[in-house]
Enzyme design. Structure first.
Site, short mmCIF file in Angstrom:
data_model
loop_
_atom_site.label_atom_id
_atom_site.label_comp_id
_atom_site.label_asym_id
_atom_site.label_seq_id
_atom_site.Cartn_x
_atom_site.Cartn_y
_atom_site.Cartn_z
N ARG A 83 -5.12 5.56 -7.58
CA ARG A 83 -4.84 6.99 -7.78
C ARG A 83 -4.71 7.31 -9.28
O ARG A 83 -5.22 8.33 -9.76
CB ARG A 83 -3.56 7.40 -7.04
CG ARG A 83 -3.72 7.32 -5.53
CD ARG A 83 -2.41 7.60 -4.80
NE ARG A 83 -2.43 7.05 -3.46
CZ ARG A 83 -2.97 7.63 -2.40
NH1 ARG A 83 -3.54 8.81 -2.51
NH2 ARG A 83 -2.96 7.04 -1.22
N LEU A 91 0.87 -1.18 0.00
CA LEU A 91 0.00 0.00 0.00
C LEU A 91 0.91 1.22 0.00
O LEU A 91 1.98 1.20 0.63
CB LEU A 91 -0.89 0.01 1.25
CG LEU A 91 -2.01 -1.04 1.32
CD1 LEU A 91 -2.74 -0.94 2.65
CD2 LEU A 91 -3.00 -0.89 0.17
N ASP A 92 0.48 2.28 -0.65
CA ASP A 92 1.25 3.53 -0.64
C ASP A 92 1.37 4.07 0.78
O ASP A 92 0.52 3.80 1.63
CB ASP A 92 0.53 4.64 -1.42
CG ASP A 92 0.25 4.29 -2.85
OD1 ASP A 92 0.93 3.40 -3.37
OD2 ASP A 92 -0.65 4.94 -3.41
N LYS A 93 2.34 4.92 0.95
CA LYS A 93 2.54 5.56 2.26
C LYS A 93 1.24 6.24 2.73
O LYS A 93 0.87 6.16 3.89
CB LYS A 93 3.66 6.59 2.13
CG LYS A 93 4.08 7.22 3.42
CD LYS A 93 5.34 8.04 3.18
CE LYS A 93 5.79 8.75 4.41
NZ LYS A 93 7.01 9.55 4.16
#
Ligand code: URA
Length: 249
Positions: free
Chosen positions: A199, A112-114
Site C-alpha cells: 500500500r 497481512l493487513d485486516k
C-alpha cells in the site's frame, strides 16, 4: 532408536489444550485416551511424540490434535486481523477452539493487513517461523493488486530500481518485480516485508491500492480449492516449497 521427544501423557494433552493435568488424569482413568487401540490409564506415562501420533491416539472418541511442530496455511479472508493490536476478529478465531490453548502457541508467520486477503502461514515452530521471516532467507511473497488509478508507465522501472524510498524511511526498498495485467491490475513480488509495504509503495507512486491479495509465499501457491476462512496443515513438501523457492541472493 527413536529420536522423537517424549512427554508425559498429561503434559502432552494439557499442552494441546485438552484441559488441566488433573482433567487429563480423569480422562485416562475413564479409558477415554486410547493409543494403538489400547486405553492408556496412567496419565504419568511418557509418550513418544511422533508426527503420526494423531493417527494412533484417540481422545474422547476423536483423533488427537496435531502434535507440536504444527504448520498451517490459511486463506485469510478480508476483515480479520493478525494482531491483537488491531481492532476486529482475529485469524485465530478461524481455528478450532482448543487450538487457541496450545502451548507452544500458534502464531502467524508475518502478517497481512485486516483488509488484505490470501495466503497466511501459521506455526508453533519458532525455528520455522524464523527461517521464513529472517531477511537472509529472502522468501518471496507475491501479491495481486488492484489500483484506483491507471498506471502512469514508470512503475515497473521505479519499483525495480532498488532505490525507491518509502515515506519516513531512509533505507531503499529491495527491487520489486511487477507484472502488469491491465492498467489498474498488477502482480508484485516482494523480497522483504515492511509495514504495509504494498500500500505504501503505490501511495509513493501517486496511486492507491483498492484490493490486495497474497497468492504465493516462496514456491507455495494458495490452492484454488482453499476457500476464504479455511486452513490446511502444511506437508513437508509444502514447507520445502516455502523455503526452497529461487531467491534474489
Ligand atoms: N503489503 C501491504 O500493504 N499489506 C499487506 O497486508 C501485505 C503487504
Amino acid at each position: 532408536m527413536s529420536k522423537s521427544p517424549s512427554l508425559r501423557l498429561d503434559r502432552l494433552l494439557a499442552n494441546l489444550g485438552y484441559g488441566s493435568r488433573r482433567e487429563i488424569g480423569l480422562l485416562a482413568k475413564a479409558d477415554l485416551i486410547v493409543l494403538d487401540g489400547a486405553p492408556l490409564r496412567d496419565a504419568n506415562q511418557r509418550i513418544a511424540v511422533t508426527p503420526d501420533l494423531s493417527g494412533r491416539m484417540v481422545v474422547d472418541g476423536d483423533p488427537l490434535d496435531p502434535p507440536p511442530g504444527l504448520a498451517l496455511m490459511m486463506h485469510k479472508p478480508l476483515g480479520v486481523t493478525c494482531s491483537h493490536k488491531e481492532v476486529g476478529p482475529l485469524v485465530y478465531g478461524l481455528l478450532p477452539e482448543r487450538w487457541r490453548r496450545r502451548d507452544p502457541a500458534l502464531s502467524t508467520i508475518g502478517r497481512l493487513d485486516k483488509e488484505t486477503s490470501g495466503l497466511l502461514l501459521l506455526t508453533d515452530d519458532g525455528a520455522l517461523l524464523h527461517k521464513v521471516i529472517a531477511p537472509k532467507s529472502n522468501v518471496a511473497k507475491r501479491y495481486r493488486v488492484a489500483l484506483d488509478r491507471p498506471l502512469k508507465g514508470d512503475e515497473v522501472m521505479v519499483l525495480g530500481s532498488g532505490s525507491m524510498l518509502l515515506d519516513g524511511e531512509d533505507k531503499p526498498l529491495l527491487p520489486v518485480e511487477m507484472e502488469v495485467e491491465d492498467e489498474t491490475h498488477v502482480v508484485v513480488t516482494l523480497h522483504e516485508g515492511r509495514y504495509h509495504q504494498v500500500r505504501r509503495m503505490f501511495a509513493a507512486l501517486g496511486n492507491h491500492v483498492t484490493a490486495l491479495h497474497r497468492d504465493r509465499i516462496g514456491g507455495l501457491t494458495l490452492p484454488d480449492d482453499l476457500e476464504a476462512g479455511a486452513y490446511r496443515i502444511l506437508t513437508e513438501d509444502d514447507i520445502r516449497a516455502v523455503l526452497g523457492a529461487p531467491s534474489l541472493a
